[in-house]
Design an enzyme around this catalytic site. Structure first.
Site, PDB file in Angstrom:
ATOM      1  N   ASP A 166       4.937   0.647   7.103  1.00  0.00           N
ATOM      2  CA  ASP A 166       5.780  -0.390   7.710  1.00  0.00           C
ATOM      3  C   ASP A 166       5.211  -0.922   9.020  1.00  0.00           C
ATOM      4  O   ASP A 166       5.882  -1.667   9.734  1.00  0.00           O
ATOM      5  CB  ASP A 166       7.210   0.100   7.913  1.00  0.00           C
ATOM      6  CG  ASP A 166       7.333   1.184   8.969  1.00  0.00           C
ATOM      7  OD1 ASP A 166       6.348   1.919   9.189  1.00  0.00           O
ATOM      8  OD2 ASP A 166       8.414   1.319   9.568  1.00  0.00           O
ATOM      9  N   SER A 188       8.209   4.188   5.570  1.00  0.00           N
ATOM     10  CA  SER A 188       7.103   4.364   6.505  1.00  0.00           C
ATOM     11  C   SER A 188       5.848   4.880   5.806  1.00  0.00           C
ATOM     12  O   SER A 188       5.323   4.244   4.911  1.00  0.00           O
ATOM     13  CB  SER A 188       7.547   5.297   7.641  1.00  0.00           C
ATOM     14  OG  SER A 188       6.588   5.374   8.662  1.00  0.00           O
ATOM     15  N   ASP A 229       4.415   0.314  11.997  1.00  0.00           N
ATOM     16  CA  ASP A 229       4.764   0.693  13.373  1.00  0.00           C
ATOM     17  C   ASP A 229       3.830   1.748  13.951  1.00  0.00           C
ATOM     18  O   ASP A 229       3.939   2.088  15.123  1.00  0.00           O
ATOM     19  CB  ASP A 229       6.228   1.138  13.486  1.00  0.00           C
ATOM     20  CG  ASP A 229       6.580   2.323  12.611  1.00  0.00           C
ATOM     21  OD1 ASP A 229       5.699   2.858  11.909  1.00  0.00           O
ATOM     22  OD2 ASP A 229       7.764   2.721  12.615  1.00  0.00           O
TER      23      ASP A 229
END
Length: 443
Positions: free
Chosen positions: A240, A98, A242
């Site tokens: 990533d 992330s 999100d």
């Protein structure tokens, strides 16, 4: 032994804590626990350097347990979640840490319905890895095989562009900060297909520059570029894809709370806010709760972590929720936080209302101070009467116009102090006094 799975999968320093051997074990466990029949395990990754190493190990482990493996290549986590459901995969596995630096990596699994795994399923995977469960080794034609899916990203792009009318952004100037991560190609491509005039920054991943001074955790470059380009908005993703942090046309940075306020009011006004409530975490600013309540929107508060937000949304039948960090979940569009979907929803609100992003961003956050205090005995926090009394005194001092949150870190020898209220000088004073008590009582 600490739990292998944290709040967002298995994460650690690549090739030190998160080793190929561990990835092989997780691949075998996933094949035996998650995948049924010949439905494949769909593996995606972000572009950090260790991704291909761990991808190969995870795939090998799954194949050794008889699973078919499909490699989606570099994709965002939400793209992988969408593809797992769309294509009928047995499960998904995303290789990403992330917003962490490139030296770290992680493996998080996605169930066949596109949602993250519940704790009990993660526990079963962990038992399989740590105590040697599931030792079956098929042979011959029963051994799994690996193939690459060159069209995976394109199928997600084809979905994303349907969220706004074709050509809706014709000539609209926007800036994208891809954090040198998974969104670096996907986000600019979708916005360009919708007609936008896209300026891309930090969209040239080289394996080691992911999240380095850019993206959702460092949106300063984006704010400056939005002003320089005269753009209507800027969008910063994490590694990533999100999470999303936005920048309005004035160069003002909008965090997840401000984005959720815009979307909750937009959904309420257009009859799309299912349950007339929003799910947030305890870290969201008190001003968000007050603003929404004044608009007739309920608030459901959860512990920190997008999985807990999602759990609350599913339990209460809500469609919108998220975190201050920019992890926004709209279940009408995806099963997890999706930074690109969030950006498109913001642009959709601007198009529908004819308002600039700065005009939609009506939330004025209360001053909030966050302090991390080193505390070797952080576990004593719930039982330390002197500290509990100090917290109670400061909460009484703030009254209804502020709050105090003191919690131990889940991964470090720290106690995190968050204080917010209407007067910044008071908030800072309270945070300092509580930090001093923690240093005295829990050092």
């Amino acid at each position: 032994m600490p739990r292998l799975f944290g709040t967002d999968g298995v994460r650690g320093r690549a090739n030190a804590e998160l080793t190929p051997e561990l990835a092989i074990g997780l691949g075998r466990a996933a094949a035996q626990t998650l995948v049924r029949g010949r439905a494949p395990l769909l593996i995606g990754r972000d572009p950090r350097r260790s991704g291909t190493m761990l991808e190969g190990a995870l795939a090998a482990g799954a194949c050794s347990a008889g699973a078919e493996v499909v490699l989606a290549g570099v994709v965002t986590t939400p793209a992988l979640a969408h593809l797992v459901r769309r294509d009928g995969a047995g499960a998904g596995a995303m290789l990403s840490a992330s917003h962490n630096p490139f030296e770290d990596n992680g493996i998080k699994f996605i169930a066949r319905d596109g949602f993250k795994l519940p704790d009990e399923v993660e526990d079963a995977l962990e038992r399989s890895v740590t105590v040697g469960g599931g030792t079956a080794r098929p042979e011959g034609a029963a051994v799994g095989a690996v193939r690459r899916d060159e069209g995976a990203v394109q199928r997600y792009l084809d979905y994303a562009v349907t969220l706004l009318p074709q050509g809706a952004l014709a000539g609209v100037p926007v800036v994208v900060d891809g954090a040198n991560g998974s969104a670096s190609v996907i986000a600019p491509a979708v916005l360009a297909r919708l007609g936008a005039r896209v300026t891309s920054i930090h969209c040239t991943p080289d394996g080691v520059n992911i999240n380095r001074g850019c993206g959702s955790t460092s949106p300063g470059d984006l704010a400056r570029r939005v002003l320089a380009e005269g753009a209507v908005a800027g969008f910063a993703f994490d590694g990533d894809g999100d999470r999303l942090i936005a920048v309005d046309e004035r160069g003002r940075i909008l965090d997840g709370d401000q984005i959720m306020a815009i979307l909750a009011l937009e959904f309420k006004g257009t009859g799309r806010l299912v349950g007339d409530s929003l799910a947030i975490t305890v870290m969201s600013n008190l001003a968000l709760t007050k603003l929404l309540q004044d608009a007739g929107i309920g608030v459901v508060s959860t512990r920190v972590g997008d999985r807990y937000v999602l759990d609350a949304m599913r339990a209460k039948g809500l469609m919108l929720g998220g975190e201050q960090s920019g992890h926004i979940i709209s279940l009408a569009h995806n099963t997890t936080g999706d930074g690109l979907v969030t950006a498109l929803l913001l642009l959709g609100a601007m198009l529908r209302t004819g308002k600039r992003l700065s005009e939609l961003a009506v939330l004025v956050p209360y001053p909030q101070v966050l302090v991390n205090v080193t505390a070797a005995r952080k576990g004593d926090l719930p039982r330390n009467q002197a500290l509990l009394a100090a917290i109670a005194r400061q909460e009484a001092r703030l009254g209804a116009e502020g709050r105090v949150l003191v919690r131990p870190s889940g991964t470090e020898p720290l106690v995190r102090v968050m204080v917010e209220g209407a007067a910044e000088e008071v908030v800072r004073e309270i945070a300092g006094e509580l930090a001093a008590v923690i240093e005295r009582e829990l050092a």
